[in-house]
Design a protein around this motif. Structure first.
Motif, PDB file in Angstrom:
ATOM      1  N   VAL A  33       0.796  -1.262   0.116  1.00 18.47           N
ATOM      2  CA  VAL A  33      -0.036  -0.050  -0.239  1.00 18.47           C
ATOM      3  C   VAL A  33       0.701   1.339   0.106  1.00 18.47           C
ATOM      4  CG1 VAL A  33      -1.733   1.235   1.066  1.00 18.47           C
ATOM      5  CG2 VAL A  33      -1.897  -0.958   0.846  1.00 18.47           C
ATOM      6  N   LEU A  34       1.574   1.110   1.050  1.00 14.80           N
ATOM      7  CA  LEU A  34       2.521   2.645   1.213  1.00 14.80           C
ATOM      8  C   LEU A  34       3.412   2.730  -0.073  1.00 14.80           C
ATOM      9  CD1 LEU A  34       3.105   5.129   2.645  1.00 14.80           C
ATOM     10  CD2 LEU A  34       4.949   3.974   3.830  1.00 14.80           C
ATOM     11  N   PRO A  35       4.364   1.827  -0.683  1.00 13.34           N
ATOM     12  CA  PRO A  35       5.029   1.950  -1.776  1.00 13.34           C
ATOM     13  C   PRO A  35       4.196   2.432  -3.088  1.00 13.34           C
ATOM     14  CG  PRO A  35       5.673  -0.104  -0.554  1.00 13.34           C
ATOM     15  CD  PRO A  35       4.511   0.319  -0.107  1.00 13.34           C
ATOM     16  N   TYR A  36       3.049   1.703  -3.138  1.00 11.98           N
ATOM     17  CA  TYR A  36       2.014   2.030  -4.281  1.00 11.98           C
ATOM     18  C   TYR A  36       1.834   3.649  -4.216  1.00 11.98           C
ATOM     19  CZ  TYR A  36       0.834  -2.094  -6.603  1.00 11.98           C
ATOM     20  OH  TYR A  36       0.858  -3.465  -7.608  1.00 11.98           O
ATOM     21  N   ILE A  37       1.415   3.942  -3.025  1.00 14.33           N
ATOM     22  CA  ILE A  37       0.970   5.426  -2.849  1.00 14.33           C
ATOM     23  C   ILE A  37       2.056   6.383  -3.165  1.00 14.33           C
ATOM     24  CG2 ILE A  37       0.236   7.181  -1.234  1.00 14.33           C
ATOM     25  CD1 ILE A  37      -1.432   4.991  -0.069  1.00 14.33           C
ATOM     26  N   ILE A  38       3.177   6.117  -2.653  1.00 14.34           N
ATOM     27  CA  ILE A  38       4.397   7.168  -2.767  1.00 14.34           C
ATOM     28  C   ILE A  38       4.706   7.130  -4.380  1.00 14.34           C
ATOM     29  CG2 ILE A  38       6.862   7.620  -2.373  1.00 14.34           C
ATOM     30  CD1 ILE A  38       6.408   6.090   0.252  1.00 14.34           C
ATOM     31  N   THR A  39       4.720   5.917  -4.639  1.00 13.02           N
ATOM     32  CA  THR A  39       4.861   5.795  -6.367  1.00 13.02           C
ATOM     33  C   THR A  39       4.002   6.784  -7.102  1.00 13.02           C
ATOM     34  OG1 THR A  39       6.086   3.815  -6.000  1.00 13.02           O
ATOM     35  CG2 THR A  39       5.561   4.324  -8.346  1.00 13.02           C
ATOM     36  N   GLN A  40       2.589   6.635  -6.982  1.00 11.43           N
ATOM     37  CA  GLN A  40       1.460   7.170  -7.678  1.00 11.43           C
ATOM     38  C   GLN A  40       1.925   8.918  -7.410  1.00 11.43           C
ATOM     39  OE1 GLN A  40      -1.244   5.361  -5.266  1.00 11.43           O
ATOM     40  NE2 GLN A  40      -1.251   3.670  -6.771  1.00 11.43           N
ATOM     41  N   VAL A  41       2.130   9.317  -6.372  1.00 11.74           N
ATOM     42  CA  VAL A  41       2.406  10.753  -5.940  1.00 11.74           C
ATOM     43  C   VAL A  41       3.634  11.174  -6.776  1.00 11.74           C
ATOM     44  CG1 VAL A  41       2.970  12.159  -4.375  1.00 11.74           C
ATOM     45  CG2 VAL A  41       1.143  10.462  -3.745  1.00 11.74           C
ATOM     46  N   VAL A  42       4.612  10.387  -6.911  1.00 11.17           N
ATOM     47  CA  VAL A  42       5.854  10.891  -7.512  1.00 11.17           C
ATOM     48  C   VAL A  42       5.519  10.919  -9.117  1.00 11.17           C
ATOM     49  CG1 VAL A  42       8.236  10.118  -8.254  1.00 11.17           C
ATOM     50  CG2 VAL A  42       7.367   9.892  -5.706  1.00 11.17           C
ATOM     51  N   GLY A  43       4.943   9.934  -9.443  1.00 15.23           N
ATOM     52  CA  GLY A  43       4.314   9.991 -10.984  1.00 15.23           C
ATOM     53  C   GLY A  43       3.441  11.115 -11.251  1.00 15.23           C
ATOM     54  N   GLY A  44       2.411  11.452 -10.308  1.00 16.91           N
ATOM     55  CA  GLY A  44       1.720  12.505 -10.640  1.00 16.91           C
ATOM     56  C   GLY A  44       2.366  13.889 -10.576  1.00 16.91           C
ATOM     57  N   ILE A  45       3.358  14.200  -9.655  1.00 20.34           N
ATOM     58  CA  ILE A  45       4.232  15.211  -9.901  1.00 20.34           C
ATOM     59  C   ILE A  45       5.389  15.538 -10.852  1.00 20.34           C
ATOM     60  CG2 ILE A  45       5.926  16.617  -8.521  1.00 20.34           C
ATOM     61  CD1 ILE A  45       4.711  15.510  -5.863  1.00 20.34           C
ATOM     62  N   ALA A  46       5.794  14.325 -11.213  1.00 20.15           N
ATOM     63  CA  ALA A  46       6.420  14.106 -12.467  1.00 20.15           C
ATOM     64  C   ALA A  46       5.601  14.464 -13.605  1.00 20.15           C
ATOM     65  CB  ALA A  46       7.158  12.769 -12.607  1.00 20.15           C
ATOM     66  N   ALA A  47       4.706  14.283 -14.055  1.00 22.20           N
ATOM     67  CA  ALA A  47       3.598  14.499 -15.081  1.00 22.20           C
ATOM     68  C   ALA A  47       3.323  15.950 -14.979  1.00 22.20           C
ATOM     69  CB  ALA A  47       2.402  13.696 -14.956  1.00 22.20           C
ATOM     70  N   GLY A  48       3.015  16.393 -13.797  1.00 25.37           N
ATOM     71  CA  GLY A  48       2.653  17.943 -13.525  1.00 25.37           C
ATOM     72  C   GLY A  48       4.028  18.666 -13.802  1.00 25.37           C
ATOM     73  N   GLY A  49       5.020  18.418 -13.769  1.00 21.08           N
ATOM     74  CA  GLY A  49       6.354  19.134 -14.081  1.00 21.08           C
ATOM     75  C   GLY A  49       6.566  19.004 -15.521  1.00 21.08           C
ATOM     76  N   VAL A  50       6.323  17.927 -16.190  1.00 21.09           N
ATOM     77  CA  VAL A  50       6.410  17.799 -17.616  1.00 21.09           C
ATOM     78  C   VAL A  50       5.413  18.749 -18.368  1.00 21.09           C
ATOM     79  CG1 VAL A  50       6.403  16.407 -19.533  1.00 21.09           C
ATOM     80  CG2 VAL A  50       7.452  15.593 -17.755  1.00 21.09           C
ATOM     81  N   LEU A  51       4.169  18.740 -17.759  1.00 23.95           N
ATOM     82  CA  LEU A  51       2.927  19.591 -18.327  1.00 23.95           C
ATOM     83  C   LEU A  51       3.457  21.123 -18.098  1.00 23.95           C
ATOM     84  CD1 LEU A  51       0.194  19.972 -19.420  1.00 23.95           C
ATOM     85  CD2 LEU A  51      -0.656  19.722 -17.223  1.00 23.95           C
ATOM     86  N   TYR A  52       4.126  21.385 -17.190  1.00 21.93           N
ATOM     87  CA  TYR A  52       4.470  22.754 -16.693  1.00 21.93           C
ATOM     88  C   TYR A  52       5.748  23.521 -17.891  1.00 21.93           C
ATOM     89  CZ  TYR A  52       6.072  26.905 -14.435  1.00 21.93           C
ATOM     90  OH  TYR A  52       6.348  28.433 -13.989  1.00 21.93           O
ATOM     91  N   LEU A  53       6.383  22.459 -18.118  1.00 28.08           N
ATOM     92  CA  LEU A  53       7.318  22.858 -18.967  1.00 28.08           C
ATOM     93  C   LEU A  53       6.962  22.970 -20.374  1.00 28.08           C
ATOM     94  CD1 LEU A  53      10.341  20.278 -17.886  1.00 28.08           C
ATOM     95  CD2 LEU A  53      10.063  22.843 -17.584  1.00 28.08           C
ATOM     96  N   ILE A  54       6.033  22.212 -20.752  1.00 30.91           N
ATOM     97  CA  ILE A  54       5.199  22.284 -22.016  1.00 30.91           C
ATOM     98  C   ILE A  54       4.634  23.467 -22.139  1.00 30.91           C
ATOM     99  CG2 ILE A  54       3.687  21.300 -23.806  1.00 30.91           C
ATOM    100  CD1 ILE A  54       4.451  18.595 -22.610  1.00 30.91           C
ATOM    101  N   ALA A  55       3.525  23.873 -21.171  1.00 31.69           N
ATOM    102  CA  ALA A  55       2.844  24.999 -21.070  1.00 31.69           C
ATOM    103  C   ALA A  55       3.636  26.063 -21.045  1.00 31.69           C
ATOM    104  CB  ALA A  55       1.722  24.858 -19.878  1.00 31.69           C
ATOM    105  N   SER A  56       4.744  26.212 -20.375  1.00 32.77           N
ATOM    106  CA  SER A  56       5.483  27.359 -20.432  1.00 32.77           C
ATOM    107  C   SER A  56       6.218  27.507 -21.839  1.00 32.77           C
ATOM    108  CB  SER A  56       6.604  27.183 -19.448  1.00 32.77           C
ATOM    109  OG  SER A  56       6.204  26.806 -18.099  1.00 32.77           O
TER     110      SER A  56
END
Length: 263
Positions: free
Chosen positions: A93-116
């Motif tokens: 459970v905890l490894p899944y949640i941590i990994t999901q959060v990291v994946g979400g933030i990584a995608a947010g970062g990529v999206l920010y770079l594109i939108a910028s």
């Protein structure tokens, strides 16, 4: 059935959550509004119906591509609901949640770079839904209250988990779960985009909120409400679908192990 190695499961959760946030939130940030000054229909953007469909498609495609590895949760609420229903072992459970959060933030970062990359891009912290963030009150697309946001996120997350658990049940038709789950997520967005911009996924909310301080101050609700809804659904589903006495207990590694479904 033997689970894949945890490393493979976590990579699948990272990639699936990354795809969900990039595809769903990316459609909202990059394609939802007018695409150019030319007012012809082809340049009018996809609108919130298109965004709803984009979220459903990310789940559907991600589940078929990665569900056989990790169960395709791509969502901390799904993982917690699956645990409540005894579909995933406690140690994952905890490894899944941590990994999901990291994946979400990584995608947010990529999206920010594109939108910028577009002149004049800026995240307006006072505008509802800016950078595809979730919110209530002044940050709700249609000005809905904290209580309204709390209720709709709890109820829709619970329904989402019921669909996931039912579609991936060993008694359900095999192979169709990602379709049901993707369509359910599309419908959920059609209902709740005007209220909260739709979360039902804490990793999706946090992944873009870290780039918008105003939304980050409200992101707690989009953790609390989906988790409450997921636990309600997981416990209720387990109660309603109690095993027949003497039948071997069903304990799968994920909500979608047999049918390569979501999250």
């Amino acid at each position: 059935m033997t689970n894949p190695p945890m490393r493979a499961r976590l990579w699948a959760e990272f990639l699936g959550t990354f795809w969900l946030v990039l595809g769903g939130c990316g459609s909202a940030v990059l394609a939802a509004k007018v695409l150019s000054d030319d007012p012809t229909p082809v340049n009018m953007g996809i609108g919130f119906v298109g965004v709803a469909l984009a979220f459903g498609l990310t789940v559907l495609t991600g589940a078929y591509a990665l569900g056989h590895l990790s169960g395709g949760h791509f969502n901390p609420a799904v993982t917690i609901g699956a645990f409540a229903a005894k579909r995933i072992e406690a140690g994952a459970v905890l490894p899944y949640i941590i990994t999901q959060v990291v994946g979400g933030i990584a995608a947010g970062g990529v999206l920010y770079l594109i939108a910028s990359g577009k002149d004049g891009f800026a995240i307006d912290g006072t505008a509802a839904g800016s950078f595809a963030t979730n919110g209530f009150g002044d940050l709700s697309p249609n000005g809905y209250s904290l209580m309204a946001a709390l209720i709709i996120e709890i109820v829709l997350t619970a329904i989402f988990l019921f669909v996931i658990l039912g579609a991936t049940d060993k008694r359900a038709p095999a192979g169709f779960a990602p379709i049901a789950i993707g369509l359910a997520l599309t419908l959920i967005h059609l209902i709740s985009i005007p209220v909260t911009n739709t979360s039902v996924n804490p990793a999706r909310s946090l992944g873009v909120a870290v780039f918008n301080p105003a939304a980050l101050a409200q992101v707690w609700l989009f953790w609390v409400a989906p988790i409450i809804g997921a636990v309600i659904a997981g416990l209720t589903y387990k109660f309603l679908h109690a095993e027949v006495p003497g039948e071997e207990e069903l304990v799968r590694s994920s909500a979608v192990e047999d049918t390569a479904a979501h999250g």
